[in-house]
Design a protein around this motif. Structure first.
Motif, PDB file in Angstrom:
ATOM      1  N   ALA A 169      85.270  36.356 -18.056  1.00  0.00           N
ATOM      2  CA  ALA A 169      86.125  35.240 -17.645  1.00  0.00           C
ATOM      3  C   ALA A 169      86.737  35.519 -16.271  1.00  0.00           C
ATOM      4  N   LEU A 175      88.977  34.975 -12.882  1.00  0.00           N
ATOM      5  CA  LEU A 175      90.226  34.321 -12.548  1.00  0.00           C
ATOM      6  C   LEU A 175      89.914  32.956 -11.940  1.00  0.00           C
ATOM      7  N   SER A 216      83.162  30.402 -17.150  1.00  0.00           N
ATOM      8  CA  SER A 216      82.953  31.779 -17.609  1.00  0.00           C
ATOM      9  C   SER A 216      81.458  32.108 -17.593  1.00  0.00           C
ATOM     10  N   LEU A 248      88.978  39.324 -12.772  1.00  0.00           N
ATOM     11  CA  LEU A 248      88.810  38.787 -14.117  1.00  0.00           C
ATOM     12  C   LEU A 248      90.142  38.374 -14.742  1.00  0.00           C
ATOM     13  N   ALA A 249      90.077  37.296 -15.520  1.00  0.00           N
ATOM     14  CA  ALA A 249      91.264  36.782 -16.198  1.00  0.00           C
ATOM     15  C   ALA A 249      91.668  37.661 -17.373  1.00  0.00           C
ATOM     16  N   ARG A 250      90.693  38.376 -17.929  1.00  0.00           N
ATOM     17  CA  ARG A 250      90.952  39.250 -19.064  1.00  0.00           C
ATOM     18  C   ARG A 250      89.824  40.280 -19.129  1.00  0.00           C
ATOM     19  N   PRO A 251      90.024  41.349 -19.875  1.00  0.00           N
ATOM     20  CA  PRO A 251      88.936  42.331 -20.008  1.00  0.00           C
ATOM     21  C   PRO A 251      87.671  41.674 -20.579  1.00  0.00           C
ATOM     22  N   ALA A 301      84.884  40.864 -22.930  1.00  0.00           N
ATOM     23  CA  ALA A 301      84.715  40.964 -24.372  1.00  0.00           C
ATOM     24  C   ALA A 301      83.251  41.301 -24.648  1.00  0.00           C
TER      25      ALA A 301
END
Length: 96
Positions: A10, A12, A50, A83-86, A88
């Motif tokens: 994902a 940013l 994404s 990235l918005a989050r690690p 997955a």
């Protein structure tokens, strides 16, 4: 036994193209350099920008070698701060 990996990435907001460029470069390098790579396919979800990487490795050892190798390290560095989050990651084993 082969291992399938699905990675959800994902970016940013506003960084989708930059992340996409880094991922496309990784696809080219991994396909060329990583032994045991049977599939390394980049997909995108146009609804949210994404990316989803679908990977197939000959066995767990090939996946481990990829994770410890230069292509993975280079990609990790390129994605730093974008990235918005690690990421997955799901490692899957076929059952039928």
């Amino acid at each position: 036994m082969s291992t399938t990996v699905v990675a959800d990435i994902a970016p940013l907001p506003g960084r989708e193209e930059e992340v996409g460029r880094a991922l496309r470069a990784a696809v080219t390098r991994v396909r060329r350099e990583d032994a045991g790579c049977e599939r390394y396919e980049l997909n995108t979800d146009p609804r949210d920008g994404s990316y989803v990487m679908v990977e197939q490795w000959a066995d767990a050892a090939a996946l481990d070698a990829h994770a410890a190798g230069p292509a993975f390290a280079e990609l990790s560095a390129a994605l730093e701060g974008l990235l918005a989050r690690p990421i997955a990651v799901r490692a899957l084993t076929p059952v039928g």
